[in-house]
Design an enzyme around this catalytic site. Structure first.
Site, short mmCIF file in Angstrom:
data_model
loop_
_atom_site.label_atom_id
_atom_site.label_comp_id
_atom_site.label_asym_id
_atom_site.label_seq_id
_atom_site.Cartn_x
_atom_site.Cartn_y
_atom_site.Cartn_z
N LYS A 188 0.83 -1.20 0.00
CA LYS A 188 0.00 0.00 0.00
C LYS A 188 0.87 1.26 0.00
O LYS A 188 0.66 2.17 -0.81
CB LYS A 188 -0.92 -0.01 1.23
CG LYS A 188 -1.89 1.14 1.21
CD LYS A 188 -2.83 1.11 2.40
CE LYS A 188 -3.80 -0.04 2.28
NZ LYS A 188 -4.94 0.05 3.19
N CYS B 39 11.18 -38.61 -11.86
CA CYS B 39 9.87 -39.23 -12.02
C CYS B 39 9.11 -39.33 -10.70
O CYS B 39 8.04 -39.91 -10.64
CB CYS B 39 9.98 -40.59 -12.69
SG CYS B 39 10.95 -41.76 -11.73
N SER C 66 17.11 -41.51 -13.46
CA SER C 66 15.84 -40.84 -13.20
C SER C 66 15.70 -40.71 -11.69
O SER C 66 15.76 -41.71 -10.97
CB SER C 66 14.69 -41.66 -13.79
OG SER C 66 13.47 -41.02 -13.47
N HIS D 149 -15.39 -9.06 1.19
CA HIS D 149 -14.35 -9.87 1.85
C HIS D 149 -14.37 -11.29 1.30
O HIS D 149 -13.34 -11.86 0.93
CB HIS D 149 -14.60 -9.88 3.36
CG HIS D 149 -13.67 -10.75 4.12
ND1 HIS D 149 -13.98 -12.05 4.44
CD2 HIS D 149 -12.42 -10.53 4.58
CE1 HIS D 149 -12.97 -12.59 5.09
NE2 HIS D 149 -12.01 -11.68 5.20
N TYR E 151 14.61 -33.77 -18.38
CA TYR E 151 13.15 -33.83 -18.40
C TYR E 151 12.57 -34.02 -17.01
O TYR E 151 13.27 -34.44 -16.09
CB TYR E 151 12.65 -34.96 -19.33
CG TYR E 151 12.96 -36.36 -18.83
CD1 TYR E 151 12.11 -37.01 -17.95
CD2 TYR E 151 14.11 -37.02 -19.24
CE1 TYR E 151 12.39 -38.28 -17.48
CE2 TYR E 151 14.40 -38.30 -18.78
CZ TYR E 151 13.54 -38.92 -17.90
OH TYR E 151 13.81 -40.18 -17.43
N ARG F 192 -3.19 2.99 8.72
CA ARG F 192 -3.54 1.79 7.96
C ARG F 192 -2.35 0.84 7.84
O ARG F 192 -1.24 1.27 7.56
CB ARG F 192 -3.95 2.17 6.53
CG ARG F 192 -5.18 3.02 6.47
CD ARG F 192 -5.33 3.60 5.06
NE ARG F 192 -6.44 4.54 5.03
CZ ARG F 192 -7.68 4.18 4.70
NH1 ARG F 192 -7.96 2.95 4.35
NH2 ARG F 192 -8.64 5.08 4.71
N GLY G 223 14.14 -40.63 -8.34
CA GLY G 223 12.91 -41.05 -7.66
C GLY G 223 12.82 -40.24 -6.38
O GLY G 223 13.22 -40.68 -5.30
N MET H 161 -5.35 -7.30 8.88
CA MET H 161 -4.71 -6.48 9.91
C MET H 161 -5.53 -5.21 10.15
O MET H 161 -6.57 -5.01 9.54
CB MET H 161 -3.29 -6.18 9.49
CG MET H 161 -2.44 -7.42 9.64
SD MET H 161 -0.77 -7.14 9.13
CE MET H 161 -0.97 -6.65 7.46
N GLY I 57 -8.09 -7.41 4.83
CA GLY I 57 -8.87 -7.46 6.07
C GLY I 57 -8.19 -8.16 7.23
O GLY I 57 -8.79 -8.33 8.27
N ARG J 54 -3.19 -1.14 -6.55
CA ARG J 54 -2.22 -2.23 -6.59
C ARG J 54 -2.53 -3.07 -7.82
O ARG J 54 -3.63 -2.97 -8.38
CB ARG J 54 -2.31 -3.09 -5.33
CG ARG J 54 -3.61 -3.77 -5.21
CD ARG J 54 -3.80 -4.49 -3.90
NE ARG J 54 -5.22 -4.77 -3.80
CZ ARG J 54 -5.85 -5.11 -2.71
NH1 ARG J 54 -5.20 -5.19 -1.58
NH2 ARG J 54 -7.13 -5.35 -2.70
#
Ligand code: PEP
Ligand code: MG
Length: 902
Positions: free
Chosen positions: A29, A854, A786, A459, A874, A98, A788, A109, A107, A343
């Site tokens: 903010k 994998c 590969s 909200h 991959y 704020r 695991g 805080m 909402g 924002r």
């Protein structure tokens, strides 16, 4: 020296000093207020106290040295700019205090408005407002109420109760029915409540009010609801919040004032246009809280055209500046527009894709940036099923489609009940008039949220969208009775426990359970919806971004599939091969009996006979899979689980045998089976006779599988197709294990392949930590690795895969020992380090060694980025995760390229 540095440390920034890139320090903010100030937009003047000040306060329980003085200096500057002094009895400056953390926590805080009012300045405020006593006293009672509740923990209901009393005494049900005298009386009542609970009078000193309010905002960082929200949204716990002190402007000065929220595009669908809500004669939080029903923003054109046009021009300016959807809070004070917040706006998954595509078309961003702005979690959401609607299902109500998806479940009316029933495995829909931050746990537990009040910016809507949870808000035909746990609609009553369905895309509400169908995005991936022919903007955007991800990614994406159907589906979803075909399922169903024969075999002949019957069945399985993959690589893993998993459970079998013996039945076969089960019983089967160990202990088992795989490949090639088998050995921990399997396999392969031209690679899983640490040796005997990562996580942490998540992970998550289960997202520091070491040492020993993963992590967005960064070739994941992995692999490539060029 150190003390001097602390005194000089800058804790307070004027809005003119900050900018949008300082979110870490000024919070979202504060940073954006500064940015708007610098753009010349009408932002009420103010200053921001940094997150560092908050962190220092939270660490020590007191404001850091120098903070008070810096606040005084900035306050003085603010007073000079506004030409008013805080709390001046004749002409007071009022401020709002704020919260504003780096990541938006709607909402969660605290905020305190109207700071600076006291018994004397309330008179000055009335004069400022042209003798509007009612407004002044209403502002004062709001301050005591907000301050009492948030700063001093006075129970909010007591104030509510006193307000109700005042209205009752006046014979009105509306706040606006109370006049200045009534409100003056209410201020007295509020002060008494304040004194009763705090043991002191309401503070009259404006600076004390300000300091206490700032403190309360700091402390609200650790309020329970904020902690829960951060955990859910994976926001780090140590960021702290900034505090913005802003000159008050008033939207409640009469019909020519008001307050509103606006989006530069529809945050739900992404459609271009102006979206938002406006509430005349109201103050800040009233819109978001859904307290009164708002009007669509377009109405403002009629109410105050000058402000409307001005607002539109600022919105266009902000979009161009941020190059993204912005959301905005504004207030109009007597015809003068003020921008209170902006924002980059939260949006649904669908809107994220659609907007990214639009911004490319508008020339604001390129395709790399579009790819960066969407993510795999959003894509996964878009693949959720939709309601299948035919004439039997008529909606009973329609509200705002606040957060898309389709959810059915039992109606519940309180957060606690939602948590309770969800804990028992029930699907629930949380139904409320409107939600507030106390409903957070219930919202997390529920499948969907339904409210009878509030718009797209309520909200419920904002929080649900952030969580990716289905939400219909503002279904105002619903008469929700929370104490009696029911709602009525169209003459029907829905009690707690009755099943309802909510469609967060259309906003429709149905009674009963509505069946579901695949989403458009899944239809597109399935190839049944042509992206060029459809006018669905979402499908077109997904197609465009996926195409770009495929062009950019370096990682190939394969799938884990054990059947031809899964393989075919994964191919349609874009898989470039199979990274893991688990062969064990091929031993289940009516083949169990054959496995039993194998286990019970007492002689070589019996064992060979059992294997001989399994061989053609296995071959047929592989033929189908090779056909489905048509020349793409297929990694087939030799059998992995302990064999007793294919036998009946010990206890059951023991009881059956005992009962049959009692009856005098012939139980010779069952007894043999029971003996075998007893013999094979293991205390820790995950660490026992499984994987390569089985292959080395049971003669002929792996050989049969190798033969079946190779024969299947040759069959497919001989019928004119192509096949690319890769045989993978599980659970290897030492190169000698692999060498032994390899030398036997090579002989079989050479014999079967003949002149067919089929090439078979032999590689290993890396899933035992020792394998990762001796990867250099293992690579000598492996053409590919590969990872695991399921077992590597299990053995790396010593966490039993099947037990720990339910047993104690909740506590580890609570304590922050990890932010997410390491079975879900790779633990980059520990298990990931093993992957990195093995990849480096494996490649050093055998350049060109093919590397993949994998384990489940192959389809997890964050893990995909990690595997990209360690240079794997991959990732392999379940078919439905393939599009997610493709997208994330593209994003990872773009992000690396971006950071290289920086
Ligand atoms: C693994 O351990 O990561 C793996 C893919 O094998 P499985 O899950 O079958 O043990
Ligand atoms: Mg494994």
């Amino acid at each position: 020296m150190a003390a001097q540095e602390m005194v000089d440390h800058k804790y307070v920034y004027d809005f003119a000093e900050g900018n949008k890139d300082l979110k870490d320090l000024l919070g979202g903010k504060g940073a954006n207020l500064a940015e708007m100030t610098n753009l010349g937009l009408p932002v009420p003047p103010g200053f921001t106290i940094t997150t560092e000040a908050c962190k220092a306060y939270l660490a020590t329980g007191q404001e850091p040295d120098g903070l008070a003085g810096q606040i005084a200096a900035h306050l003085e500057a603010l007073e000079r700019e506004m030409g008013r002094r805080l709390g001046d009895p004749d002409d007071p400056l009022l401020v709002s205090v704020r919260s504003g953390a780096k990541f938006s926590m709607p909402g969660m805080m605290e905020t305190v408005l109207n700071v600076g009012l006291n018994d004397r300045s309330v008179v000055g405020l009335s004069a400022q407002a042209g003798g509007n006593d009612r407004f002044a006293w209403d502002s004062y009672r709001r301050l005591i109420q907000m301050f009492g509740k948030t700063v001093c923990d006075v129970p909010g209901e007591e104030f509510e109760h006193a307000l109700d009393e005042a209205k009752r005494a006046k014979g009105t049900t509306d706040d606006l029915g109370l006049d200045a005298d009534d409100l003056r009386g209410l201020v007295d009542a509020y002060k008494k409540i304040f004194a009763k609970h705090t043991g002191r009078e309401f503070p009259q000193e404006p600076r004390e009010q300000l300091d206490l309010a700032i403190r309360a905002v700091f402390e609200s960082w650790n309020a329970e609801r904020a902690v829960v929200y951060r955990r859910q949204e994976r926001i780090p716990a140590d960021l702290g919040t900034a505090v913005n002190v802003v000159a008050m402007v008033f939207g409640n000065l009469g019909p020519d004032s008001g307050t509103g929220v606006a989006f530069t595009r529809d945050p739900s669908s992404g459609a271009q246009g102006i979206y938002g809500d406006y509430l005349a004669n109201a103050q800040g939080e009233d819109v978001v809280a859904g307290i009164r029903n708002t009007v669509p923003l377009q109405e403002l054109e009629r109410i105050d055209k000058t402000s409307y046009d001005e607002l539109l021009s600022y919105m266009a300016r902000l979009e161009e500046h941020y190059k993204d959807l912005c959301d905005i809070e504004f207030t109009i004070e007597r015809g003068k527009l003020w921008m209170l917040q902006t924002r980059v706006g939260k949006r649904t998954a669908a809107a994220a894709f659609v907007i990214a595509g639009q911004l490319v078309d508008e020339g604001l961003i390129d395709l790399d940036e579009a790819l960066h702005r969407v993510n795999g979690a959003q894509l996964a959401q878009l693949m959720f099923p939709r309601f299948r609607l035919d004439h039997e299902f008529e909606p009973v109500a329609k509200g705002v489609g606040a957060s898309p998806g389709a959810a059915s479940g039992k109606a519940v009316f309180s957060s606690d009940r939602a948590v309770e029933l969800a804990g028992q495995g029930e699907s629930v829909i949380l139904v409320r008039r409107e939600t507030n931050p106390d409903d957070l746990n219930g919202m997390i537990a529920a499948k969907g949220i339904l409210t009878s009040r509030g718009g797209k910016t309520s909200h419920a809507a904002v929080v649900a969208r952030g969580m990716g949870k289905t939400c219909v808000s503002g279904a105002d035909e619903l008469d929700v009775n929370v104490p009696q746990r029911r709602f009525t609609v169209a003459g029907q009553t829905v009690n707690e426990g009755d099943v309802i369905s909510v469609d967060g895309t259309t906003g429709k509400v149905y009674l009963g359970e509505v069946p579901v169908m695949p989403s458009e995005v899944v239809q597109y991936f399935e190839g049944t919806l042509d992206p060029e022919a459809t006018d669905d903007p979402l499908v077109r955007a997904v197609h465009r971004i996926m195409t770009h991800a495929d062009q950019r990614r370096r990682l190939a994406v394969r799938t884990n599939a054990d059947t031809a159907e899964d393989a075919a589906r994964a191919r349609r979803f874009g898989a470039g091969g199979i990274g893991l075909c688990r062969t064990e399922h091929m031993f289940l169903g009516d083949r169990r009996e054959l496995v039993e024969r194998l286990i019970l075999a007492r002689t070589d002949d019996e064992r060979e006979a059992a294997l001989g019957t399994l061989l053609p069945l296995q071959r047929a399985d592989f033929v189908e899979i090779f056909r489905a993959m048509d020349g793409l690589p297929v990694t087939v893993r030799l059998i992995d689980p302990p064999l007793h998993e294919f036998l009946p459970p010990l206890e059951q079998l023991a009881v059956d045998v005992a009962v049959a013996q009692e009856r005098g039945e012939d139980v010779a076969k069952e007894e043999a089976l029971l003996a075998a089960v007893r013999r094979m019983h293991e205390e820790n089967p995950m660490l026992g006779l499984r994987g390569v160990r089985l292959g080395l202990v049971i003669p002929g088992l792996f050989a049969m599988q190798v033969r079946a795989i190779t024969e299947a490949a040759v069959t497919v090639v001989r019928e004119g197709g192509s096949a690319c088998p890769e045989i993978m050995v599980p659970l290897v921990g030492a190169v000698q294990e692999l060498e032994t399997v390899r030398s036997e396999a090579e002989k079989i392969i050479a014999e079967v392949v003949g002149d067919s031209g089929v090439e078979v690679l032999i590689g290993t899983m890396i899933e035992v930590p020792r394998a990762a640490l001796t990867a250099g040796q293992i690579a000598e005997a492996a053409e590919f690795f590969s990872f695991g990562t399921n077992d590597l996580t299990q053995m790396g942490w010593g966490f039993s895969r099947d037990d720990v998540e339910a047993a104690f992970f909740w506590r580890y998550l609570e304590l922050g020992i990890f932010g997410i289960s390491p079975f879900e997202s790779i633990d980059t520091e520990g298990v990931g380090r093993l992957v990195r070491i093995a990849a480096e040492e494996g490649r050093a020993a055998r350049p060109g060694l093919k590397l993949g993963v994998c384990g489940e992590h192959g389809g997890d967005p964050d893990s995909v980025h990690f595997f990209h960064s360690v240079g794997l070739d991959y990732v392999s994941c379940s078919p439905f995760r393939v599009p997610v992995a493709r997208l994330e692999a593209g994003r990872a490539a773009v992000e690396t390229a971006g950071s290289d060029s920086r």
